[in-house]
Design a protein around this motif. Structure first.
Motif, mmCIF file in Angstrom:
data_model
loop_
_atom_site.group_PDB
_atom_site.id
_atom_site.type_symbol
_atom_site.label_atom_id
_atom_site.label_comp_id
_atom_site.label_asym_id
_atom_site.label_seq_id
_atom_site.Cartn_x
_atom_site.Cartn_y
_atom_site.Cartn_z
ATOM 1 N N VAL A 1 0.838 -1.201 0.000
ATOM 2 C CA VAL A 1 0.000 0.000 0.000
ATOM 3 C C VAL A 1 0.880 1.261 0.000
ATOM 4 O O VAL A 1 0.671 2.186 -0.793
ATOM 5 C CB VAL A 1 -0.941 -0.026 1.232
ATOM 6 C CG1 VAL A 1 -1.528 1.337 1.519
ATOM 7 C CG2 VAL A 1 -2.043 -1.062 1.019
ATOM 8 N N ALA B 1 2.668 1.738 -3.358
ATOM 9 C CA ALA B 1 1.767 2.225 -4.413
ATOM 10 C C ALA B 1 1.666 3.749 -4.322
ATOM 11 O O ALA B 1 1.681 4.455 -5.341
ATOM 12 C CB ALA B 1 0.395 1.585 -4.279
ATOM 13 N N ALA B 2 1.586 4.251 -3.100
ATOM 14 C CA ALA B 2 1.529 5.709 -2.923
ATOM 15 C C ALA B 2 2.852 6.345 -3.376
ATOM 16 O O ALA B 2 2.854 7.387 -4.041
ATOM 17 C CB ALA B 2 1.245 6.053 -1.456
ATOM 18 N N VAL C 1 3.462 6.952 -7.129
ATOM 19 C CA VAL C 1 2.915 8.187 -7.702
ATOM 20 C C VAL C 1 3.858 9.368 -7.445
ATOM 21 O O VAL C 1 3.906 10.316 -8.223
ATOM 22 C CB VAL C 1 1.527 8.476 -7.084
ATOM 23 C CG1 VAL C 1 0.951 9.778 -7.606
ATOM 24 C CG2 VAL C 1 0.583 7.325 -7.372
ATOM 25 N N GLN D 1 -6.389 8.415 -12.227
ATOM 26 C CA GLN D 1 -6.161 9.738 -11.618
ATOM 27 C C GLN D 1 -7.107 10.772 -12.211
ATOM 28 O O GLN D 1 -7.666 11.603 -11.501
ATOM 29 C CB GLN D 1 -4.713 10.187 -11.854
ATOM 30 C CG GLN D 1 -3.714 9.488 -10.951
ATOM 31 C CD GLN D 1 -2.281 9.883 -11.282
ATOM 32 O OE1 GLN D 1 -1.901 9.966 -12.451
ATOM 33 N NE2 GLN D 1 -1.480 10.111 -10.255
ATOM 34 N N ALA E 1 -4.464 3.544 -2.718
ATOM 35 C CA ALA E 1 -3.316 4.195 -2.078
ATOM 36 C C ALA E 1 -2.656 5.155 -3.054
ATOM 37 O O ALA E 1 -2.265 6.274 -2.684
ATOM 38 C CB ALA E 1 -2.312 3.147 -1.601
ATOM 39 N N ALA E 2 -2.561 4.741 -4.309
ATOM 40 C CA ALA E 2 -1.987 5.630 -5.325
ATOM 41 C C ALA E 2 -2.893 6.848 -5.534
ATOM 42 O O ALA E 2 -2.412 7.979 -5.657
ATOM 43 C CB ALA E 2 -1.791 4.869 -6.637
ATOM 44 N N VAL F 1 -2.717 9.795 -3.045
ATOM 45 C CA VAL F 1 -1.671 10.796 -3.274
ATOM 46 C C VAL F 1 -2.122 11.823 -4.312
ATOM 47 O O VAL F 1 -1.703 12.974 -4.290
ATOM 48 C CB VAL F 1 -0.374 10.105 -3.753
ATOM 49 C CG1 VAL F 1 0.716 11.105 -4.062
ATOM 50 C CG2 VAL F 1 0.105 9.110 -2.706
ATOM 51 N N SER F 2 -2.991 11.386 -5.228
ATOM 52 C CA SER F 2 -3.387 12.227 -6.362
ATOM 53 C C SER F 2 -4.601 13.097 -6.039
ATOM 54 O O SER F 2 -5.042 13.861 -6.888
ATOM 55 C CB SER F 2 -3.718 11.342 -7.566
ATOM 56 O OG SER F 2 -2.735 10.346 -7.724
ATOM 57 N N LEU G 1 -2.817 6.814 5.272
ATOM 58 C CA LEU G 1 -2.151 7.521 4.160
ATOM 59 C C LEU G 1 -3.025 8.638 3.598
ATOM 60 O O LEU G 1 -2.511 9.637 3.095
ATOM 61 C CB LEU G 1 -1.864 6.554 3.010
ATOM 62 C CG LEU G 1 -0.652 5.667 3.129
ATOM 63 C CD1 LEU G 1 -0.503 4.843 1.855
ATOM 64 C CD2 LEU G 1 0.607 6.499 3.350
#
Lengths: 447, 447
Positions: free
Chosen positions: A77, A80-81, A84, B39, B80-81, B84-85, B115
């Protein structure tokens, strides 16, 4: 490039690998759960053109919560963050073969590889300790041997799942209305002692074919497993001679397993402690050791050695009658390393705790940037390492210091890249993209 | 705010929910594995102040790979990705209680919550189908009842794990050298029919206490489970009357389970098909239906109904002697919805396939922006919905059209927010942060 090049991995560990690092005035004691703290570390390493970064893990509490930040974001997890937040650096997650299902873990690792454009790696662990076992319906940990047998079959299943989609399976033919060629997506129909998995995976083959396979066990079983599966190996070696012996031993085992030794990189862990002068570096080291709380540390040491904490006296050496490595089903090799080290250097328990609090058995390189660069080069050129797993005692300052002072020296000497040459983690480590195990023709063409 | 407000969730599905959407000239047929595509969708929804976005999932192939993009990134990894976006939008991952271990899944969901600063939700599924079961060592799926019993115990374990760290456990006292209060991190010592989990979790309590619990099963077992655990419910209801009946039924069950019906939101799925005129909207709908490849679709329909595909004639109605809901251990409620719909509207198999290819049983709202806004308002004000799960037939164009044309009308009418009032997913949905189950004092104070 041409000449052989160093490889660097940053071992992330919230405020640093020294257990007292969170107590320094400059440290953020909540860094362990902070996205921003991890993003900063990843970017520092990427700006310095590190090959990869890496997160340790276990599905259980990390030691005593009172002593240091004990909670951690699950690695797939978190990575994956970080995928980016970065462009090129490799992203290596630790995950257990004992407490995951192959389908789920193979899928998550493939997912990180897709999201990051081919930058995922897997540090394969079998997970020692009863605490983890008790979170998964067991009374205590499975036997060391059983864990490694399961790990072998787990890798067999995971690699077949990654290969269940041929590289040419997705055609996306809008006109014909065919997205994927049905006969290029294949079940794996695995049936073994530990797993029955029909497949296929529900995800196209990862950009790297397989995420990079990393391993760190140093027991006999661990080294044999590494020889069969690993492409990069993290290891704790306290001296140059031990690093050289380990390096030669692993390359020999890889050859014996029928693989190319150049395709398995050995990366010892080092704790760089930097100062403008050697004295300044040693001062930082001592400040950190003073901040260790011995009442917590002694419990952890006792656990590793499988003795009653009352039998350890802070100001005496270790007792003579410790349980042998053979009697221990846990982290065998770490126990032996610690005992050998204490006996060789005749350390008191208090001194041993100080050493372990810093590098946990990894080699500390203390000195000026030039001294540290010299030592790295010496290891690299004398059969002790293909690169290093960098474990700063304090973060982020330790990696900022290393990348701004040591890395430029090594770049100047032509030993480390100044730009990334490729885009994937395999590109950085110079390792081949694996052939598809379920595609005999492709496998033949690649070999 | 004051007045009752609508809630919107975007149901992500690569190029759109219509199975032929990938074949449109403007569609990226690789969107299913693309970070950038996801995204973009997340940002469009967040710019429109949507409460959340959501990913469906199953640990098996998603139908026939030839027919449409079949591979998907694992949801906790993808979200999770996307954390961040994005800054505010909620992130809801589907995950199975039948094919995960509670410790691992509770940890990953808590990780996404940390996160993202409290934006994680979990769409709880028990996972129908033999294909998934065969990826986890089983011959076929467990009984419907067994899956729900396991799900109940799974939720009991997961919520206790999230509560194993008290909210005040981490003190980070550098001076005293105490990071976390040892007696505020507690084992859960769970021992039940399906799981034995010692705990504690290796992660502080999530910012939201528990990630938001979402559910979508509409069978008897599913609705009873929802009444006990769910805080938001996704549902497929083809008519206003059926939506109203479902809404009233769920709120009654929630009350009977001793919970507050206002704390469980009902969000029917709708497929908005927008045009500047109604005729233009219908044209898009028909273009998509023409692109469905019936040879794939008929196999999938036969699977849902548990009949031989040869027994289905494209130009005739469904056979009379289909297996009953009781005989089916899979997705019971979807089977019944589809059969009732076909019989009520006297659809041929070809017509039924067209309807299912579009919204898979969800209500399609076709028309101009004002017409669609009117229908939404009508449902919302007549006991049929607390908000909607938006499932555009084509993405990203469908959500771009909805947010730029329908949302402003609803904002103008005071029915939907123009700014986020809070920062967490619970804030957006107006749902309370749960008390800590392992902290009797805290639980008392909160009730």
């Amino acid at each position: 490039m041409g000449a052989r090049q160093l490889h660097f991995n940053l071992f992330l560990h919230d405020t640093g690998h020294h257990e007292a690092s969170w107590r320094l005035p400059s440290s953020d004691p909540h860094a362990n759960l902070s996205l921003e703290a991890h993003q900063h570390l990843a970017r520092v390493a990427e700006d310095a053109k590190f090959d990869s970064l890496f997160l340790a893990d276990s599905p259980a509490m990390f030691g005593e919560p009172g002593r240091r930040p004990a909670g951690r974001i699950e690695p797939t997890v978190l990575l994956a963050a970080l995928a980016v937040s970065t462009q090129r650096i490799g992203l290596i997650a630790t995950a257990s073969t004992s407490y995951n299902e192959p389908f789920n873990l193979a899928r998550r690792l493939a997912s990180v590889d897709h999201l990051s454009g081919g930058r995922a790696g897997w540090n394969i662990v079998t997970t020692a300790g009863d605490a983890a076992a008790r979170n998964f319906g067991l009374e205590g940990q499975p036997l060391h041997k059983t864990r490694y047998e399961r790990a072998d079959e787990f890798l067999d299943v995971a690699t077949k799942l990654w290969d269940s989609w041929a590289d040419d399976a997705v055609v996306a033919d809008k006109e014909a209305g065919v997205h994927t060629l049905r006969d290029r997506v294949r079940p794996i129909s695995h049936s073994g002692a530990y797993f029955s998995v029909e497949g296929p995976l529900n995800l196209a083959r990862p950009p790297q074919g397989h995420p990079l396979l990393v391993q760190a066990g140093s027991s006999e079983d661990g080294k044999e497993f590494a020889a069969r599966w690993a492409e990069a190996i993290f290891t704790a070696q306290p001296t140059l001679a031990e690093s050289q012996a380990f390096y030669a031993d692993i390359k020999r085992r890889v050859l014996a397993a029928g693989r190319n030794p150049d395709h398995v990189l050995v990366l010892p862990g080092i704790v760089p402690v930097l100062g403008e002068t050697e004295a300044e570096a040693r001062e930082l080291e001592e400040e950190l050791d003073r901040l260790i709380a011995p009442e917590y540390a002694i419990v952890q040491l006792a656990q590793l050695l499988r003795v009653d904490p009352d039998r350890l006296d802070l100001d005496a050496e270790l007792p003579d009658d410790l349980p042998s490595e053979e009697a221990i089903e846990g982290a065998k090799s770490r126990r032996t390393l610690v005992v050998d080290w204490a006996r060789r250097d005749r350390l008191t328990v208090r001194e041993l705790i100080g050493k372990l609090g810093g590098g946990r058995g990894h080699r500390t390189f203390t000195g000026t940037p030039v001294q540290v660069a010299d030592t790295i080069q010496h290891y690299f050129e004398n059969g002790a390492a293909d690169g290093f797993n960098i474990m700063p005692a304090v973060l982020p300052s330790g990696i900022e210091a290393f990348t701004s002072s040591v890395v430029p020296i090594l770049q100047e000497r032509g030993l480390f890249r100044t730009e990334y040459a490729g885009t994937t983690l395999r590109d950085h480590y110079g390792l081949p993209r694996p052939a598809n195990r379920l595609d005999p023709a492709a496998e033949e063409a690649a070999s």
